[in-house]
Design an enzyme around this catalytic site. Sequence first.
Site, PDB file in Angstrom:
ATOM      1  N   GLN A 103       0.814  -1.113   0.285  1.00  0.00           N
ATOM      2  CA  GLN A 103       0.003  -0.128   0.042  1.00  0.00           C
ATOM      3  C   GLN A 103       0.803   1.109   0.062  1.00  0.00           C
ATOM      4  O   GLN A 103       1.883   1.388   0.807  1.00  0.00           O
ATOM      5  CB  GLN A 103      -0.832   0.086   1.220  1.00  0.00           C
ATOM      6  CG  GLN A 103      -1.810  -1.123   1.385  1.00  0.00           C
ATOM      7  CD  GLN A 103      -2.635  -0.819   2.412  1.00  0.00           C
ATOM      8  OE1 GLN A 103      -3.773  -0.471   2.334  1.00  0.00           O
ATOM      9  NE2 GLN A 103      -2.325  -1.242   3.625  1.00  0.00           N
ATOM     10  N   SER A 159      -0.001   6.568   2.984  1.00  0.00           N
ATOM     11  CA  SER A 159       0.826   7.805   3.935  1.00  0.00           C
ATOM     12  C   SER A 159       1.728   8.412   3.021  1.00  0.00           C
ATOM     13  O   SER A 159       2.394   7.914   2.378  1.00  0.00           O
ATOM     14  CB  SER A 159       1.229   6.981   5.155  1.00  0.00           C
ATOM     15  OG  SER A 159       0.170   6.053   5.751  1.00  0.00           O
ATOM     16  N   GLU A 171      -8.323  -3.395   5.715  1.00  0.00           N
ATOM     17  CA  GLU A 171      -7.205  -3.343   6.628  1.00  0.00           C
ATOM     18  C   GLU A 171      -7.656  -3.503   7.899  1.00  0.00           C
ATOM     19  O   GLU A 171      -7.125  -4.208   8.909  1.00  0.00           O
ATOM     20  CB  GLU A 171      -6.329  -2.052   6.436  1.00  0.00           C
ATOM     21  CG  GLU A 171      -5.320  -1.943   7.524  1.00  0.00           C
ATOM     22  CD  GLU A 171      -4.071  -1.186   6.906  1.00  0.00           C
ATOM     23  OE1 GLU A 171      -4.072  -0.289   6.064  1.00  0.00           O
ATOM     24  OE2 GLU A 171      -3.001  -1.451   7.640  1.00  0.00           O
TER      25      GLU A 171
HETATM   26  C1  LIG Z   1       3.068  -1.139  11.471  1.00  0.00           C
HETATM   27  C2  LIG Z   1       2.700  -0.406  10.597  1.00  0.00           C
HETATM   28  C3  LIG Z   1       2.469  -0.642   9.164  1.00  0.00           C
HETATM   29  C4  LIG Z   1       2.067   0.467   8.480  1.00  0.00           C
HETATM   30  N1  LIG Z   1       2.109   0.187   7.003  1.00  0.00           N
HETATM   31  C5  LIG Z   1       1.939   0.839   6.070  1.00  0.00           C
HETATM   32  C6  LIG Z   1       1.870   0.649   4.803  1.00  0.00           C
HETATM   33  O1  LIG Z   1       1.969  -0.192   4.328  1.00  0.00           O
HETATM   34  N2  LIG Z   1       1.388   1.783   3.872  1.00  0.00           N
HETATM   35  C7  LIG Z   1       1.198   2.979   4.068  1.00  0.00           C
HETATM   36  O2  LIG Z   1       0.666   3.879   3.527  1.00  0.00           O
HETATM   37  N3  LIG Z   1       1.230   3.244   5.576  1.00  0.00           N
HETATM   38  C8  LIG Z   1       1.524   2.286   6.404  1.00  0.00           C
HETATM   39  N4  LIG Z   1       1.650   2.807   7.843  1.00  0.00           N
HETATM   40  C9  LIG Z   1       1.583   4.050   8.456  1.00  0.00           C
HETATM   41  C10 LIG Z   1       0.258   4.375   9.084  1.00  0.00           C
HETATM   42  O3  LIG Z   1      -0.925   4.250   8.224  1.00  0.00           O
HETATM   43  C11 LIG Z   1       0.443   5.661   9.660  1.00  0.00           C
HETATM   44  O4  LIG Z   1       1.268   5.652  10.623  1.00  0.00           O
HETATM   45  C12 LIG Z   1      -1.038   6.177  10.309  1.00  0.00           C
HETATM   46  O5  LIG Z   1      -2.148   6.630   9.553  1.00  0.00           O
HETATM   47  C13 LIG Z   1      -0.843   7.505  11.000  1.00  0.00           C
HETATM   48  O6  LIG Z   1      -0.227   8.581  10.277  1.00  0.00           O
HETATM   49  P1  LIG Z   1       0.974   9.193  10.813  1.00  0.00           P
HETATM   50  O7  LIG Z   1       2.019   8.330  11.335  1.00  0.00           O
HETATM   51  O8  LIG Z   1       1.712  10.238   9.812  1.00  0.00           O
HETATM   52  O9  LIG Z   1       0.435  10.073  12.103  1.00  0.00           O
HETATM   53  P2  LIG Z   1      -0.188  11.498  11.940  1.00  0.00           P
HETATM   54  O10 LIG Z   1      -1.388  11.357  10.844  1.00  0.00           O
HETATM   55  O11 LIG Z   1       0.785  12.429  11.874  1.00  0.00           O
HETATM   56  O12 LIG Z   1      -0.626  11.651  13.496  1.00  0.00           O
HETATM   57  C14 LIG Z   1      -0.077  11.943  14.726  1.00  0.00           C
HETATM   58  C15 LIG Z   1      -0.995  11.613  15.792  1.00  0.00           C
HETATM   59  O13 LIG Z   1      -2.185  12.689  15.806  1.00  0.00           O
HETATM   60  C16 LIG Z   1      -3.231  12.012  15.911  1.00  0.00           C
HETATM   61  N5  LIG Z   1      -4.323  12.606  15.159  1.00  0.00           N
HETATM   62  C17 LIG Z   1      -4.087  12.889  13.758  1.00  0.00           C
HETATM   63  N6  LIG Z   1      -5.385  13.300  13.484  1.00  0.00           N
HETATM   64  C18 LIG Z   1      -6.262  13.293  14.334  1.00  0.00           C
HETATM   65  C19 LIG Z   1      -7.757  13.576  14.411  1.00  0.00           C
HETATM   66  N7  LIG Z   1      -8.242  14.111  13.529  1.00  0.00           N
HETATM   67  N8  LIG Z   1      -8.246  13.198  15.417  1.00  0.00           N
HETATM   68  C20 LIG Z   1      -7.696  12.566  16.517  1.00  0.00           C
HETATM   69  N9  LIG Z   1      -6.414  12.323  16.647  1.00  0.00           N
HETATM   70  C21 LIG Z   1      -5.466  12.523  15.398  1.00  0.00           C
HETATM   71  C22 LIG Z   1      -2.734  10.486  15.559  1.00  0.00           C
HETATM   72  O14 LIG Z   1      -3.894   9.557  16.121  1.00  0.00           O
HETATM   73  C23 LIG Z   1      -1.584  10.413  16.091  1.00  0.00           C
HETATM   74  O15 LIG Z   1      -1.491  10.001  17.165  1.00  0.00           O
HETATM   75  C24 LIG Z   1       1.981   1.709   8.812  1.00  0.00           C
HETATM   76  C25 LIG Z   1       2.203   1.989  10.010  1.00  0.00           C
HETATM   77  C26 LIG Z   1       2.686   1.053  11.066  1.00  0.00           C
HETATM   78  C27 LIG Z   1       2.924   1.585  12.428  1.00  0.00           C
END
Ligand SMILES: Cc1cc2nc3c(=O)[nH]c(=O)nc-3n(C[C@H](O)[C@H](O)[C@H](O)COP(=O)(O)OP(=O)(O)OC[C@H]3O[C@@H](n4cnc5c(N)ncnc54)[C@H](O)[C@@H]3O)c2cc1C
Length: 407
Positions: free
Chosen positions: A124, A127, A242
Amino acid sequence: MSEDLESYRLAAREWLAANLPTVDGGGARLGSDDEAWQRARELQRILHDGGYAGIAYPKEYGGRGLTPAHQRVFNEESAGYEMPLLLNVPTFSICAPAILDFGTEEQKREHLPAVLRGDEVLVQFLSEPRGGSDLAGAITRATRDGDMWVLNGSKIWSSGAYAADYGICLARTDWEAPKHSGLTMFIVKVHQPGVEVRRIKQVNGDSEFCQEFFDDVQIPASDVLGEVNGGWAVASRLLFHERTAVGGGSPYVSGGHAVARVPEPDLVELARRGGRLDDPGVRELIAESHILRTVAGQLVDRVSAGIRGGAMPDPAASLPRLFSATSNERRIDIALAVAGPAAVIPPAGAPGDLGARYLMRQGGSLGGGSSEMARNIISERVLGMPREFAADKGVPFSQVRQSQTPG
Ligand SMILES: Cc1cc2nc3c(=O)[nH]c(=O)nc-3n(C[C@H](O)[C@H](O)[C@H](O)COP(=O)(O)OP(=O)(O)OC[C@H]3O[C@@H](n4cnc5c(N)ncnc54)[C@H](O)[C@@H]3O)c2cc1C
Protein backbone atom coordinates in the site's frame (compact mmCIF):
# COMPACT_ATOMS: atom_id res chain seq x y z
CA MET A 1 -19.12 -28.79 12.33
CA SER A 2 -20.66 -29.88 9.02
CA GLU A 3 -19.52 -33.11 7.39
CA ASP A 4 -18.07 -31.10 4.51
CA LEU A 5 -15.87 -29.04 6.84
CA GLU A 6 -14.82 -32.10 8.78
CA SER A 7 -13.72 -33.98 5.66
CA TYR A 8 -11.97 -30.80 4.44
CA ARG A 9 -10.12 -30.67 7.74
CA LEU A 10 -8.95 -34.26 7.44
CA ALA A 11 -7.80 -33.81 3.85
CA ALA A 12 -5.93 -30.60 4.77
CA ARG A 13 -4.31 -32.32 7.74
CA GLU A 14 -3.02 -35.12 5.53
CA TRP A 15 -1.82 -32.76 2.80
CA LEU A 16 -0.01 -30.46 5.26
CA ALA A 17 1.83 -33.38 6.88
CA ALA A 18 2.96 -34.61 3.47
CA ASN A 19 3.91 -31.26 1.90
CA LEU A 20 5.01 -28.59 4.37
CA PRO A 21 7.82 -28.56 6.93
CA THR A 22 6.85 -28.03 10.55
CA VAL A 23 8.25 -25.14 12.53
CA ASP A 24 9.21 -25.67 16.14
CA GLY A 25 7.04 -23.46 18.32
CA GLY A 26 4.21 -23.26 15.78
CA GLY A 27 5.17 -20.16 13.80
CA ALA A 28 6.87 -19.15 10.60
CA ARG A 29 10.46 -18.14 9.99
CA LEU A 30 11.33 -14.83 11.54
CA GLY A 31 12.60 -11.80 9.69
CA SER A 32 11.50 -9.81 6.69
CA ASP A 33 14.69 -9.90 4.66
CA ASP A 34 14.98 -10.90 1.00
CA GLU A 35 15.46 -14.56 1.89
CA ALA A 36 12.27 -14.62 3.98
CA TRP A 37 10.27 -13.01 1.15
CA GLN A 38 11.69 -15.48 -1.37
CA ARG A 39 10.77 -18.35 0.93
CA ALA A 40 7.25 -16.94 1.37
CA ARG A 41 6.79 -16.93 -2.42
CA GLU A 42 8.03 -20.54 -2.66
CA LEU A 43 5.70 -21.69 0.13
CA GLN A 44 2.77 -19.96 -1.53
CA ARG A 45 3.55 -21.82 -4.76
CA ILE A 46 3.45 -25.12 -2.87
CA LEU A 47 0.07 -24.19 -1.34
CA HIS A 48 -1.20 -23.14 -4.76
CA ASP A 49 -0.14 -26.35 -6.46
CA GLY A 50 -1.72 -28.35 -3.65
CA GLY A 51 -5.06 -26.51 -3.98
CA TYR A 52 -4.78 -24.55 -0.72
CA ALA A 53 -4.17 -21.00 -2.03
CA GLY A 54 -6.93 -18.40 -1.95
CA ILE A 55 -9.38 -20.75 -0.27
CA ALA A 56 -12.08 -18.04 0.00
CA TYR A 57 -11.17 -16.29 -3.29
CA PRO A 58 -13.43 -16.84 -6.33
CA LYS A 59 -12.46 -19.74 -8.58
CA GLU A 60 -12.39 -17.62 -11.75
CA TYR A 61 -9.46 -15.64 -10.34
CA GLY A 62 -7.38 -18.60 -9.20
CA GLY A 63 -8.97 -19.20 -5.79
CA ARG A 64 -10.86 -22.22 -4.49
CA GLY A 65 -14.28 -20.53 -4.15
CA LEU A 66 -14.85 -21.98 -0.68
CA THR A 67 -16.18 -20.27 2.47
CA PRO A 68 -14.38 -18.32 5.24
CA ALA A 69 -15.15 -21.35 7.44
CA HIS A 70 -13.00 -23.55 5.16
CA GLN A 71 -10.19 -21.00 5.42
CA ARG A 72 -10.53 -21.02 9.22
CA VAL A 73 -10.34 -24.81 9.31
CA PHE A 74 -7.21 -24.72 7.15
CA ASN A 75 -5.69 -22.05 9.40
CA GLU A 76 -6.28 -24.22 12.46
CA GLU A 77 -4.72 -27.24 10.79
CA SER A 78 -1.72 -25.30 9.43
CA ALA A 79 -0.65 -24.01 12.86
CA GLY A 80 2.78 -25.52 13.45
CA TYR A 81 3.71 -25.62 9.74
CA GLU A 82 5.93 -23.20 7.90
CA MET A 83 3.51 -20.84 6.14
CA PRO A 84 3.99 -17.72 3.94
CA LEU A 85 2.63 -15.40 6.64
CA LEU A 86 4.50 -12.42 5.17
CA LEU A 87 2.01 -12.43 2.30
CA ASN A 88 -1.07 -12.05 4.50
CA VAL A 89 -0.84 -8.31 5.08
CA PRO A 90 -1.28 -6.39 2.91
CA THR A 91 -1.17 -8.67 -0.20
CA PHE A 92 -3.89 -11.28 0.50
CA SER A 93 -6.08 -9.47 2.99
CA ILE A 94 -6.02 -5.81 1.87
CA CYS A 95 -4.70 -5.11 -1.65
CA ALA A 96 -5.99 -8.16 -3.53
CA PRO A 97 -9.50 -7.82 -1.98
CA ALA A 98 -9.56 -4.17 -3.16
CA ILE A 99 -8.72 -5.36 -6.69
CA LEU A 100 -11.52 -7.90 -6.34
CA ASP A 101 -13.91 -5.09 -5.29
CA PHE A 102 -12.86 -2.38 -7.77
CA GLY A 103 -10.67 -3.95 -10.47
CA THR A 104 -11.64 -4.29 -14.13
CA GLU A 105 -11.97 -7.84 -15.43
CA GLU A 106 -8.48 -7.50 -16.99
CA GLN A 107 -6.96 -6.27 -13.72
CA LYS A 108 -8.52 -9.12 -11.76
CA ARG A 109 -7.29 -11.70 -14.28
CA GLU A 110 -3.82 -10.18 -14.41
CA HIS A 111 -3.17 -9.74 -10.70
CA LEU A 112 -5.25 -12.14 -8.59
CA PRO A 113 -4.05 -15.50 -9.99
CA ALA A 114 -0.45 -14.18 -9.87
CA VAL A 115 -0.92 -13.16 -6.24
CA LEU A 116 -2.33 -16.55 -5.30
CA ARG A 117 0.57 -18.35 -7.06
CA GLY A 118 3.04 -16.32 -4.99
CA ASP A 119 4.30 -14.54 -8.13
CA GLU A 120 3.10 -11.05 -7.13
CA VAL A 121 3.47 -9.18 -3.86
CA LEU A 122 1.28 -6.08 -3.41
CA VAL A 123 1.78 -3.22 -0.97
CA GLN A 124 0.00 0.00 0.00
CA PHE A 125 1.27 3.44 -0.99
CA LEU A 126 -1.08 5.57 1.12
CA SER A 127 0.67 7.50 3.93
CA GLU A 128 2.75 10.55 3.05
CA PRO A 129 5.44 12.42 4.95
CA ARG A 130 2.89 15.20 5.70
CA GLY A 131 0.84 12.72 7.79
CA GLY A 132 -1.08 9.49 7.42
CA SER A 133 -4.25 10.22 9.39
CA ASP A 134 -5.49 12.83 6.94
CA LEU A 135 -5.25 10.36 4.07
CA ALA A 136 -7.65 12.35 1.86
CA GLY A 137 -5.20 15.26 2.03
CA ALA A 138 -2.66 13.35 -0.13
CA ILE A 139 -0.46 15.63 -2.23
CA THR A 140 1.33 13.05 -4.37
CA ARG A 141 0.09 14.04 -7.82
CA ALA A 142 -0.71 12.23 -11.05
CA THR A 143 -1.19 14.21 -14.26
CA ARG A 144 -2.77 12.79 -17.40
CA ASP A 145 -0.57 12.72 -20.51
CA GLY A 146 -2.26 10.94 -23.45
CA ASP A 147 -2.66 7.25 -22.57
CA MET A 148 -0.43 7.62 -19.54
CA TRP A 149 -0.48 9.23 -16.12
CA VAL A 150 2.69 10.83 -14.74
CA LEU A 151 3.24 10.38 -11.01
CA ASN A 152 5.31 12.69 -8.76
CA GLY A 153 5.63 12.87 -4.99
CA SER A 154 6.49 10.61 -2.07
CA LYS A 155 4.88 7.90 0.07
CA ILE A 156 6.17 6.57 3.38
CA TRP A 157 5.79 3.76 5.95
CA SER A 158 5.03 1.32 3.13
CA SER A 159 5.55 -2.08 4.76
CA GLY A 160 7.59 -4.46 2.61
CA ALA A 161 7.71 -2.20 -0.49
CA TYR A 162 11.31 -3.15 -1.27
CA ALA A 163 10.19 -6.76 -1.82
CA ALA A 164 6.96 -5.95 -3.66
CA ASP A 165 5.94 -5.99 -7.31
CA TYR A 166 3.09 -3.44 -7.23
CA GLY A 167 1.96 -0.65 -4.90
CA ILE A 168 -1.68 0.45 -4.64
CA CYS A 169 -1.08 4.20 -4.73
CA LEU A 170 -3.41 7.11 -3.91
CA ALA A 171 -2.64 10.30 -5.83
CA ARG A 172 -4.28 13.67 -6.41
CA THR A 173 -5.57 14.06 -9.95
CA ASP A 174 -7.85 17.09 -9.62
CA TRP A 175 -6.68 20.03 -7.50
CA GLU A 176 -9.83 22.07 -8.09
CA ALA A 177 -12.17 19.47 -6.56
CA PRO A 178 -12.73 19.24 -2.77
CA LYS A 179 -10.13 16.99 -1.20
CA HIS A 180 -12.05 13.68 -1.18
CA SER A 181 -13.23 14.15 -4.80
CA GLY A 182 -9.92 14.78 -6.56
CA LEU A 183 -8.11 11.52 -5.79
CA THR A 184 -7.42 8.48 -7.98
CA MET A 185 -6.02 5.05 -7.04
CA PHE A 186 -3.33 3.48 -9.25
CA ILE A 187 -1.70 0.05 -9.45
CA VAL A 188 1.96 1.11 -9.73
CA LYS A 189 4.85 -1.16 -10.68
CA VAL A 190 7.37 -0.74 -7.85
CA HIS A 191 10.55 -1.53 -9.77
CA GLN A 192 10.53 0.81 -12.76
CA PRO A 193 12.30 3.99 -13.87
CA GLY A 194 11.44 7.00 -11.69
CA VAL A 195 10.64 5.01 -8.53
CA GLU A 196 13.23 5.12 -5.76
CA VAL A 197 12.57 2.90 -2.73
CA ARG A 198 14.52 3.66 0.47
CA ARG A 199 14.33 1.35 3.45
CA ILE A 200 13.89 2.84 6.93
CA LYS A 201 15.70 1.37 9.93
CA GLN A 202 13.28 0.73 12.80
CA VAL A 203 13.84 0.77 16.53
CA ASN A 204 13.70 -3.05 16.69
CA GLY A 205 16.47 -3.40 14.09
CA ASP A 206 14.19 -4.36 11.15
CA SER A 207 14.07 -2.33 7.93
CA GLU A 208 10.65 -3.37 6.75
CA PHE A 209 9.27 0.16 6.29
CA CYS A 210 10.11 2.08 3.14
CA GLN A 211 9.81 5.55 1.68
CA GLU A 212 9.24 5.90 -2.05
CA PHE A 213 10.10 8.87 -4.23
CA PHE A 214 8.26 9.20 -7.55
CA ASP A 215 9.92 11.25 -10.26
CA ASP A 216 7.85 11.40 -13.49
CA VAL A 217 6.77 7.76 -13.14
CA GLN A 218 4.81 6.60 -16.19
CA ILE A 219 1.57 4.72 -15.42
CA PRO A 220 -0.66 3.32 -18.20
CA ALA A 221 -4.24 4.63 -17.98
CA SER A 222 -5.39 1.00 -17.76
CA ASP A 223 -3.75 0.79 -14.32
CA VAL A 224 -6.26 3.12 -12.64
CA LEU A 225 -8.06 1.11 -9.93
CA GLY A 226 -11.70 2.21 -9.75
CA GLU A 227 -12.83 5.52 -11.24
CA VAL A 228 -10.65 8.52 -12.11
CA ASN A 229 -11.25 10.96 -9.21
CA GLY A 230 -13.05 8.12 -7.42
CA GLY A 231 -9.97 7.09 -5.45
CA TRP A 232 -11.51 7.88 -2.08
CA ALA A 233 -14.03 5.05 -2.46
CA VAL A 234 -11.15 2.63 -3.15
CA ALA A 235 -9.10 4.02 -0.25
CA SER A 236 -12.08 3.63 2.11
CA ARG A 237 -12.48 0.03 1.01
CA LEU A 238 -8.73 -0.65 1.47
CA LEU A 239 -9.01 0.75 5.00
CA PHE A 240 -12.05 -1.44 5.68
CA HIS A 241 -10.08 -4.52 4.59
CA GLU A 242 -7.10 -3.35 6.64
CA ARG A 243 -9.14 -2.89 9.83
CA THR A 244 -10.76 -6.26 9.27
CA ALA A 245 -7.36 -7.93 8.73
CA VAL A 246 -5.57 -6.22 11.59
CA GLY A 247 -8.57 -6.81 13.87
CA GLY A 248 -8.35 -10.53 13.03
CA GLY A 249 -11.53 -10.99 10.92
CA SER A 250 -10.28 -11.30 7.33
CA PRO A 251 -11.47 -14.36 5.38
CA TYR A 252 -8.38 -14.05 3.16
CA VAL A 253 -5.68 -14.52 5.80
CA SER A 254 -3.99 -17.87 5.38
CA GLY A 255 -2.25 -19.77 8.15
CA GLY A 256 -3.01 -17.82 11.29
CA HIS A 257 -3.48 -14.28 12.48
CA ALA A 258 -2.79 -11.59 9.91
CA VAL A 259 -0.02 -9.81 11.73
CA ALA A 260 1.35 -12.46 14.10
CA ARG A 261 4.46 -13.67 12.31
CA VAL A 262 5.90 -15.07 15.50
CA PRO A 263 4.40 -17.53 17.97
CA GLU A 264 2.54 -16.25 21.04
CA PRO A 265 4.75 -16.31 24.12
CA ASP A 266 3.77 -19.12 26.50
CA LEU A 267 3.23 -17.12 29.71
CA VAL A 268 2.86 -20.17 31.95
CA GLU A 269 6.19 -21.50 30.69
CA LEU A 270 7.83 -18.07 31.11
CA ALA A 271 6.59 -17.87 34.73
CA ARG A 272 7.73 -21.43 35.43
CA ARG A 273 11.22 -20.74 34.07
CA GLY A 274 11.45 -17.66 36.30
CA GLY A 275 10.24 -19.64 39.35
CA ARG A 276 7.17 -17.34 39.65
CA LEU A 277 4.32 -19.64 38.76
CA ASP A 278 2.98 -19.64 42.34
CA ASP A 279 3.08 -15.85 42.66
CA PRO A 280 -0.61 -14.73 42.88
CA GLY A 281 0.20 -11.44 41.12
CA VAL A 282 1.80 -13.27 38.19
CA ARG A 283 -1.11 -15.71 38.00
CA GLU A 284 -3.53 -12.78 37.78
CA LEU A 285 -1.53 -11.25 34.95
CA ILE A 286 -1.55 -14.53 33.03
CA ALA A 287 -5.34 -14.77 33.50
CA GLU A 288 -5.80 -11.16 32.34
CA SER A 289 -3.81 -11.86 29.20
CA HIS A 290 -5.82 -14.99 28.50
CA ILE A 291 -9.11 -13.10 28.98
CA LEU A 292 -8.02 -10.30 26.64
CA ARG A 293 -7.12 -12.81 23.94
CA THR A 294 -10.40 -14.67 24.34
CA VAL A 295 -12.47 -11.47 24.24
CA ALA A 296 -10.55 -10.24 21.17
CA GLY A 297 -11.38 -13.47 19.33
CA GLN A 298 -15.05 -13.31 20.29
CA LEU A 299 -15.30 -9.64 19.33
CA VAL A 300 -13.95 -10.48 15.86
CA ASP A 301 -16.55 -13.24 15.45
CA ARG A 302 -19.39 -11.05 16.68
CA VAL A 303 -18.52 -7.98 14.57
CA SER A 304 -17.68 -10.03 11.45
CA ALA A 305 -21.04 -11.78 11.70
CA GLY A 306 -22.75 -8.40 12.35
CA ILE A 307 -21.21 -6.80 9.25
CA ARG A 308 -21.86 -9.86 7.07
CA GLY A 309 -25.50 -10.02 8.14
CA GLY A 310 -26.08 -6.26 7.81
CA ALA A 311 -26.73 -5.70 11.53
CA MET A 312 -23.61 -3.53 11.81
CA PRO A 313 -22.20 -0.96 9.34
CA ASP A 314 -18.78 -1.58 7.68
CA PRO A 315 -17.04 1.01 9.93
CA ALA A 316 -17.77 -1.35 12.87
CA ALA A 317 -14.58 -3.14 11.70
CA SER A 318 -12.85 -0.41 13.75
CA LEU A 319 -14.16 -2.04 16.97
CA PRO A 320 -12.01 -5.22 16.87
CA ARG A 321 -9.22 -3.18 15.25
CA LEU A 322 -9.15 -0.81 18.26
CA PHE A 323 -9.54 -3.60 20.79
CA SER A 324 -6.77 -5.70 19.24
CA ALA A 325 -4.40 -2.68 19.30
CA THR A 326 -5.01 -1.78 22.93
CA SER A 327 -5.23 -5.37 24.19
CA ASN A 328 -2.07 -6.44 22.32
CA GLU A 329 -0.16 -3.57 23.92
CA ARG A 330 -1.39 -4.65 27.33
CA ARG A 331 -0.60 -8.31 26.61
CA ILE A 332 2.97 -7.50 25.59
CA ASP A 333 3.35 -5.42 28.77
CA ILE A 334 2.12 -8.45 30.71
CA ALA A 335 4.49 -10.82 28.91
CA LEU A 336 7.39 -8.50 29.76
CA ALA A 337 6.35 -8.37 33.43
CA VAL A 338 5.97 -12.15 33.62
CA ALA A 339 9.31 -12.78 31.89
CA GLY A 340 11.22 -10.30 34.04
CA PRO A 341 14.90 -10.06 33.07
CA ALA A 342 14.49 -13.07 30.74
CA ALA A 343 12.70 -10.71 28.32
CA VAL A 344 16.00 -9.09 27.44
CA ILE A 345 18.53 -11.76 28.49
CA PRO A 346 16.70 -15.05 28.00
CA PRO A 347 18.05 -18.25 29.54
CA ALA A 348 19.33 -20.83 27.04
CA GLY A 349 16.51 -22.30 24.97
CA ALA A 350 13.96 -19.57 25.87
CA PRO A 351 12.37 -17.29 23.23
CA GLY A 352 14.49 -14.15 22.98
CA ASP A 353 12.34 -11.66 21.14
CA LEU A 354 10.10 -10.25 23.89
CA GLY A 355 12.23 -7.16 24.42
CA ALA A 356 12.17 -6.34 20.70
CA ARG A 357 8.41 -6.95 20.59
CA TYR A 358 7.96 -4.54 23.47
CA LEU A 359 9.70 -1.82 21.43
CA MET A 360 7.28 -2.36 18.54
CA ARG A 361 4.12 -2.83 20.56
CA GLN A 362 2.60 0.55 19.68
CA GLY A 363 2.79 -0.20 15.95
CA GLY A 364 -0.62 -1.83 16.20
CA SER A 365 -2.07 1.52 17.29
CA LEU A 366 -0.80 3.19 14.11
CA GLY A 367 -0.83 0.69 11.24
CA GLY A 368 -4.09 0.86 9.30
CA GLY A 369 -4.95 4.17 10.94
CA SER A 370 -4.21 5.22 14.50
CA SER A 371 -6.28 4.22 17.54
CA GLU A 372 -7.44 7.86 17.84
CA MET A 373 -8.76 7.71 14.27
CA ALA A 374 -10.45 4.38 15.07
CA ARG A 375 -12.20 6.07 18.03
CA ASN A 376 -13.30 8.92 15.74
CA ILE A 377 -14.75 6.42 13.25
CA ILE A 378 -16.59 4.49 15.97
CA SER A 379 -18.08 7.64 17.47
CA GLU A 380 -19.09 9.25 14.17
CA ARG A 381 -19.98 6.34 11.92
CA VAL A 382 -21.05 3.57 14.30
CA LEU A 383 -22.56 5.55 17.20
CA GLY A 384 -23.80 8.45 15.05
CA MET A 385 -22.18 11.22 17.10
CA PRO A 386 -21.51 14.63 15.42
CA ARG A 387 -18.73 14.72 12.79
CA GLU A 388 -15.40 16.34 13.66
CA PHE A 389 -15.18 19.94 12.31
CA ALA A 390 -13.31 20.11 8.98
CA ALA A 391 -12.25 23.55 7.73
CA ASP A 392 -11.48 22.11 4.29
CA LYS A 393 -14.93 20.58 3.68
CA GLY A 394 -16.23 21.44 0.20
CA VAL A 395 -13.25 23.74 -0.50
CA PRO A 396 -11.29 23.24 -3.78
CA PHE A 397 -8.12 21.45 -2.67
CA SER A 398 -5.90 24.06 -4.37
CA GLN A 399 -7.30 26.62 -1.87
CA VAL A 400 -6.81 24.48 1.25
CA ARG A 401 -4.00 25.81 3.42
CA GLN A 402 -1.11 23.33 3.53
CA SER A 403 1.89 22.97 5.78
CA GLN A 404 3.78 22.01 2.63
CA THR A 405 3.39 23.54 -0.85
CA PRO A 406 1.46 21.15 -3.17
CA GLY A 407 3.53 19.57 -5.93
C1 LIG B 1 3.11 -1.35 11.58
C2 LIG B 1 2.73 -0.26 10.61
C3 LIG B 1 2.54 -0.58 9.27
C4 LIG B 1 2.21 0.43 8.37
N1 LIG B 1 2.09 0.11 7.04
C5 LIG B 1 1.77 1.07 6.15
C6 LIG B 1 1.70 0.74 4.75
O1 LIG B 1 1.96 -0.39 4.35
N2 LIG B 1 1.38 1.73 3.87
C7 LIG B 1 1.12 3.00 4.28
O2 LIG B 1 0.79 3.82 3.43
N3 LIG B 1 1.22 3.37 5.59
C8 LIG B 1 1.55 2.41 6.53
N4 LIG B 1 1.69 2.74 7.86
C9 LIG B 1 1.51 4.13 8.27
C10 LIG B 1 0.21 4.36 9.04
O3 LIG B 1 -0.91 4.25 8.19
C11 LIG B 1 0.32 5.76 9.67
O4 LIG B 1 1.34 5.70 10.65
C12 LIG B 1 -0.97 6.18 10.33
O5 LIG B 1 -1.99 6.38 9.38
C13 LIG B 1 -0.79 7.50 11.12
O6 LIG B 1 -0.18 8.45 10.33
P1 LIG B 1 1.11 9.25 10.84
O7 LIG B 1 2.06 8.24 11.41
O8 LIG B 1 1.60 10.09 9.72
O9 LIG B 1 0.60 10.12 12.05
P2 LIG B 1 -0.19 11.50 11.93
O10 LIG B 1 -1.30 11.37 10.95
O11 LIG B 1 0.78 12.61 11.72
O12 LIG B 1 -0.82 11.61 13.39
C14 LIG B 1 -0.03 11.93 14.53
C15 LIG B 1 -0.89 11.74 15.79
O13 LIG B 1 -2.02 12.63 15.73
C16 LIG B 1 -3.23 11.91 15.92
N5 LIG B 1 -4.29 12.48 15.10
C17 LIG B 1 -4.18 12.91 13.81
N6 LIG B 1 -5.36 13.35 13.36
C18 LIG B 1 -6.26 13.20 14.37
C19 LIG B 1 -7.65 13.48 14.51
N7 LIG B 1 -8.37 13.98 13.49
N8 LIG B 1 -8.25 13.17 15.69
C20 LIG B 1 -7.53 12.63 16.73
N9 LIG B 1 -6.20 12.37 16.65
C21 LIG B 1 -5.57 12.64 15.48
C22 LIG B 1 -2.90 10.49 15.47
O14 LIG B 1 -3.75 9.54 16.08
C23 LIG B 1 -1.45 10.33 15.92
O15 LIG B 1 -1.42 9.93 17.27
C24 LIG B 1 2.06 1.77 8.79
C25 LIG B 1 2.28 2.09 10.14
C26 LIG B 1 2.63 1.10 11.03
C27 LIG B 1 2.90 1.47 12.46
